[in-house]
Design a protein around this motif. Structure first.
Motif, PDB file in Angstrom:
ATOM      1  N   LEU A 216      34.153  54.845  69.501  1.00  0.00           N
ATOM      2  CA  LEU A 216      34.724  55.583  70.537  1.00  0.00           C
ATOM      3  C   LEU A 216      34.106  55.619  72.013  1.00  0.00           C
ATOM      4  CD1 LEU A 216      37.481  57.300  70.572  1.00  0.00           C
ATOM      5  CD2 LEU A 216      36.115  59.432  70.177  1.00  0.00           C
ATOM      6  N   PRO A 217      32.749  56.036  71.950  1.00  0.00           N
ATOM      7  CA  PRO A 217      32.107  55.855  73.233  1.00  0.00           C
ATOM      8  C   PRO A 217      32.358  54.566  73.867  1.00  0.00           C
ATOM      9  CG  PRO A 217      30.741  56.260  71.621  1.00  0.00           C
ATOM     10  CD  PRO A 217      32.018  56.286  71.046  1.00  0.00           C
ATOM     11  N   THR A 219      34.795  52.031  73.299  1.00  0.00           N
ATOM     12  CA  THR A 219      36.295  51.850  73.489  1.00  0.00           C
ATOM     13  C   THR A 219      36.861  52.690  74.878  1.00  0.00           C
ATOM     14  OG1 THR A 219      37.200  53.149  72.019  1.00  0.00           O
ATOM     15  CG2 THR A 219      36.688  51.045  71.215  1.00  0.00           C
ATOM     16  N   LYS A 220      36.048  53.741  74.926  1.00  0.00           N
ATOM     17  CA  LYS A 220      36.572  54.748  76.051  1.00  0.00           C
ATOM     18  C   LYS A 220      36.606  53.787  77.466  1.00  0.00           C
ATOM     19  CE  LYS A 220      36.166  59.384  75.299  1.00  0.00           C
ATOM     20  NZ  LYS A 220      35.180  60.579  75.457  1.00  0.00           N
ATOM     21  N   ASP A 221      35.422  53.276  77.671  1.00  0.00           N
ATOM     22  CA  ASP A 221      35.314  52.348  78.976  1.00  0.00           C
ATOM     23  C   ASP A 221      35.130  51.066  78.733  1.00  0.00           C
ATOM     24  OD1 ASP A 221      32.843  52.527  77.629  1.00  0.00           O
ATOM     25  OD2 ASP A 221      31.654  53.494  79.246  1.00  0.00           O
ATOM     26  N   GLU A 222      35.822  50.564  77.656  1.00  0.00           N
ATOM     27  CA  GLU A 222      36.400  49.243  77.536  1.00  0.00           C
ATOM     28  C   GLU A 222      35.216  48.208  77.512  1.00  0.00           C
ATOM     29  OE1 GLU A 222      39.379  48.877  80.682  1.00  0.00           O
ATOM     30  OE2 GLU A 222      40.792  50.248  79.318  1.00  0.00           O
ATOM     31  N   ILE A 237      43.518  59.540  67.956  1.00  0.00           N
ATOM     32  CA  ILE A 237      42.568  59.180  69.141  1.00  0.00           C
ATOM     33  C   ILE A 237      42.833  57.968  69.391  1.00  0.00           C
ATOM     34  CG2 ILE A 237      40.597  60.752  68.591  1.00  0.00           C
ATOM     35  CD1 ILE A 237      39.426  58.159  67.081  1.00  0.00           C
ATOM     36  N   TYR A 238      43.495  56.971  68.884  1.00  0.00           N
ATOM     37  CA  TYR A 238      43.954  55.745  69.443  1.00  0.00           C
ATOM     38  C   TYR A 238      45.469  55.666  69.288  1.00  0.00           C
ATOM     39  CZ  TYR A 238      39.031  53.905  69.164  1.00  0.00           C
ATOM     40  OH  TYR A 238      37.837  54.073  69.520  1.00  0.00           O
TER      41      TYR A 238
ATOM     42  N   SER B 342      30.070  62.103  73.925  1.00  0.00           N
ATOM     43  CA  SER B 342      29.650  60.751  73.427  1.00  0.00           C
ATOM     44  C   SER B 342      28.770  60.308  74.346  1.00  0.00           C
ATOM     45  CB  SER B 342      30.863  59.830  73.371  1.00  0.00           C
ATOM     46  OG  SER B 342      32.069  60.629  72.811  1.00  0.00           O
ATOM     47  N   ARG B 346      29.021  57.440  80.624  1.00  0.00           N
ATOM     48  CA  ARG B 346      30.009  58.367  81.164  1.00  0.00           C
ATOM     49  C   ARG B 346      29.105  59.569  81.211  1.00  0.00           C
ATOM     50  NH1 ARG B 346      35.221  55.922  80.524  1.00  0.00           N
ATOM     51  NH2 ARG B 346      36.198  57.817  81.137  1.00  0.00           N
TER      52      ARG B 346
END
Lengths: 329, 499
Positions: A216-217, A219-222, A237-238, B342, B346
């Protein structure tokens, strides 16, 4: 003489009353359950996804069952020491354990496990379902699963995939993927899937079947690219990521689940009580929210459904382990 | 300006009454567990995780962080006064710190440790503020080959570090490596050196091993030295170092701070490696070098500055990459995840109050620690008045609790008992145990990374010298080896001359 006669005449009645009394006293014991706090053993180190799920469960199960549920970490390889501790505890329903797929992978993976999962333990309820996510290094040209498959097949033996160690769900998912598609890739184990992300971002690891919590952390910002989820239906979530099944690999289903187990000798009425409280707790919106943060969804089941579920999981992974000749010595 | 605005946010958060209280609770607890051998920040943070779930995430992070760097202050106190590192990271402080205590200069040793730590803590806090993003970028470039070469460098440093025979030091390092790889092999799943014991499947527990050697074996050795012990008891000395001491230490503190800050950022680094590195550097760089090992105040100032700097900068990879550099940081990541945060880049942009509040609290916490430690040093000094025959059972007790509490595993107690005897024999044979511990910690990491890089290169060892960073570390290692070789020849000559 009269007394002897009396006894002889009363004996059947006495015997009868014993048998009648038995079913009455047993529910009585179950009725008073739970009379004291319940211990929930979490067989992994504090801080991981097990903790998030386990401690959330402890809190809300405590509320629905009416006694505090105290989570306790008992760590050790493969979760075996923690589970074994529960196997050996008094079968009174006051000591429970929450385990992940290692529960049914260990018997095939390891030369010996000190207990028999199917004889010494019983499933109280399933806890959750959380898919793994197929993630690839951002430098890879493939943008979809189909492109990834073509790329992987065009580069046999050149790709690396990471895992959280031998026999872990991410490793076995990768092996199953290889077995079902014929892709040739090298397995590079890490001590935890999180550790491999640095190397994946640098392009040294090409892909991984990562836990959603770990992915998750990133993939969030690619920083890594999610291509597919391993559940049969899309993950909350996806929502925009297809399932492996949709994307072309029919029936590919890997779940990083947890189940709640009790020693096999715990009486059925007590198990039924815990199950009832579990179903209630897992239906709470607070639990759904807490699980969602690490990409898990609450899933409850009856004890029988749970038992059938782990049996089918056992068969599934046994095949992957045997076909891939994966063993610990 | 961004930097000032960020600090303003940070102090705004850290200076609320609630957060000041949690910060104080954290550093106080950190000092206590730092002083007590056998209970470290990892155990404490683990034990506190369930309680802290109920706190606001910012307060929680502030408190848990306080425990970690607070322990670096407390650890030196025990190291200096009792010759037992309260924390693994104060291992090297025992070398010169305890010698100072024996010479009646326990006070200045404690004083310089606190001053050095405060200075290093303040600098490290600023470092995090300014350099978090670029430094994280450096660490991000490290692959398995780079890690392997870095660790080779670290191990050779361990040999340089050892007093006495180089041959013994190499032997002890290798033994440490072998002990370190006991347990289930990550790459193949094979169980090595477990003698079929399931309790050893996870390897030898670091806490049990270090407590055995630094807690129990040291105590046993110290019990034999009754007369020397009495001398220390009488002579304490004043706490504040003289200006001459401070001037003498300034370069050591500066070097320790810089090196500690750098080593703290590396994953796998942190306070322990920082302290080792700084002491080694100091031994090589400082002039005149002859007095190290015999109560040189710089041998306290450098590693104590470095371990505090390292403890704080190890937050950089955790906060910016979401990658833990040591077990304590792993716990912090777990704690953040429980709150649905997380860890990663960020955090800095989405939760600036968390990021900057935590950093501001570190500076406040360091200030509290100086106040907490310098006046209270008198109280710790009183520990010296307790004879070893009374302290010994207490230390053994704490060690047992610590070793057991880590995993709730009785095997760890047997491991500790075994290595207590082993450690005693080692000390009797004049084998320095510090390289053993470093070998133990680095061994499995080194092996894992070497095999991982070879897996990735499909068995081609050239990968180690094709990567420029890796090559740099290897060259540094070779240079270090040359340095070791030279004084070894010199030492032998010295010995020959003395005889």
């Amino acid at each position: 003489m009269n007394t002897a006669k009396l006894i002889r005449r009363l004996a059947p009645a006495l015997l009868c009353s014993l048998f009648v009394a038995a079913p009455i006293t047993l529910p009585a014991a179950a009725q008073s359950y739970p009379a004291k706090p319940i211990k929930l053993v979490l067989p992994y180190a504090p801080g991981g996804a097990t903790d998030v799920i386990g401690r959330t469960l402890a809190q809300y199960l405590g509320e629905t069952i009416g006694q505090p549920v105290v989570a306790e970490n008992r760590t050790g390889s493969g979760g075996i020491p923690g589970t074994d501790y529960v196997v050996r505890s008094a079968p009174d329903g006051y000591t429970l354990v929450m385990m992940d797929p290692a529960l049914i992978i260990n018997p095939t993976l390891l030369p010996s496990v000190p207990f028999d999962v199917f004889k010494d333990l019983q499933v109280v309820s399933r806890v959750n379902s959380s898919p793994l996510v197929l993630v690839v290094t951002p430098g890879m040209p493939a943008k979809t699963y189909a492109e990834f498959l073509t790329y992987a097949k065009a580069n046999p033996g050149k790709l690396n995939f990471s895992s959280a160690g031998i026999g872990t769900t991410p490793h076995l998912a990768g092996e199953m993927f290889k077995q079902q598609t014929g892709v040739d890739a090298v397995h590079v184990p890490y001590r935890g899937i999180g550790q491999s992300y640095t190397d994946m971002m640098a392009g040294k690891i090409s892909f991984a079947f990562s836990s959603a919590a770990g992915a998750l952390p990133f993939t969030k910002d690619e920083r890594v690219r999610p291509l597919a989820v391993t559940s049969l239906k899309r993950a909350a979530i996806y929502p925009n990521t297809p399932t492996m099944d949709e994307a072309g690999l029919k029936g590919f289903d890997v779940d990083l689940w947890y189940v709640l187990l009790a020693p096999a000798a715990v009486p059925a009425p007590i198990v039924a009580k815990i199950n009832e409280a579990m179903v209630k707790a897992l239906a709470l919106p607070e639990v759904k929210t807490a699980f969602a943060k690490i990409g898990a969804e609450p899933v409850s089941s009856t004890p029988a459904e749970g038992a059938a579920f782990i049996k089918s999981e056992y068969e599934k992974w046994k095949k992957v382990l045997t076909d891939g000749n994966i063993k610990e010595q | 300006m961004d930097f000032l605005a960020n600090l303003q946010i940070g102090f705004g958060v850290a200076l609320t009454v609630q957060n000041l209280l949690y910060c104080f609770a954290g550093v106080l607890l950190g000092t206590v567990v730092g002083v007590l051998p056998g209970i470290g920040p990892v155990t404490t943070v683990a034990m506190l995780l369930p309680i802290s779930f109920t706190l606001d995430p910012i307060s929680e992070m502030i408190m848990l962080a306080g425990i970690y760097y607070g322990a670096q202050y407390g650890g030196s106190t025990t190291a200096i006064l009792v010759n037992i590192p309260g924390e693994a990271s104060s291992v090297v402080t025992t070398i010169d710190g305890h010698q100072m205590a024996r010479q009646g200069r326990a006070g200045p040793a404690l004083g310089i440790a606190a001053i050095g730590s405060f200075f290093a803590g303040s600098v490290a806090t600023l470092t995090i503020c300014i350099a978090a993003p670029p430094l994280a970028a450096i660490a991000l470039n490290f692959g398995p080959a780079e890690y392997f070469s870095l660790m080779v460098c670290g191990l050779i440093a361990a040999v340089v570090l050892a007093r006495g025979s180089v041959l013994k030091a190499i032997g002890i390092v290798v033994l440490g490596l072998l002990l370190g790889i006991a347990g289930t092999d990550v790459n193949s799943g094979v169980r090595r050196f477990t003698f079929g014991l399931t309790g050893l499947a996870d390897g030898i527990e670091f806490v049990a091993l270090s407590m055995a050697i630094y807690g129990i074996a040291e105590c046993a050795i110290n019990l034999e030295k009754k007369d020397e012990q009495a001398e220390v008891t009488r002579a304490i000395g004043r706490v504040w170092p003289t200006w001459a001491d401070i001037r003498h230490c300034t370069p050591a503190i500066l070097r320790g701070t810089v090196l500690g800050s750098l080593l703290g950022v590396l994953p796998g680094g942190g306070a322990l490696l920082a302290a080792f590195g700084a002491y080694t550097l100091e031994k090589k760089v400082a002039r005149p070098p002859r007095t190290f090992g015999n109560g040189d105040i710089r041998g306290v100032a450098a590693p104590e500055s470095a371990n505090n700097a390292g403890a704080q900068t190890s937050f950089i990879p955790m906060l910016t990459l979401g990658i833990p550099s040591n077990p304590t940081m792993a716990m912090m990541i777990g704690a953040l995840m429980i709150h649905g945060i997380s860890p990663g880049p960020r955090v800095m942009t989405e939760r600036p109050e968390l990021f900057w509040g935590l950093i501001a609290s570190m500076w406040i916490g360091n200030l509290m620690l100086v106040i907490l430690n310098l006046p209270l040093v008198g109280m710790w000094v009183k520990l010296l008045r307790i004879p070893y025959r009374l302290l010994f059972p207490a230390i053994v007790g704490f060690c047992c609790i610590g070793a057991y509490a880590t995993n709730s595993n009785a095997t760890d107690l047997f491991v500790m008992a075994f290595f207590s005897v082993f450690g005693y024999l080692c000390l009797k044979l004049e084998c320095e145990p510090a390289p053993l511990i470093l070998g133990f910690v680095l061994g499995p990491l080194m092996e894992e990374n070497l095999r991982r890089s070879l897996l990735m290169s499909r068995g081609d060892p050239m990968v180690l010298i094709q990567e420029p960073i890796s090559l740099t570390f290897l060259i540094a290692a070779v240079l270090l080896l040359l340095v070791v070789a030279a004084p070894a020849i010199q030492k032998k000559r010295d010995e020959a001359l003395q005889e």
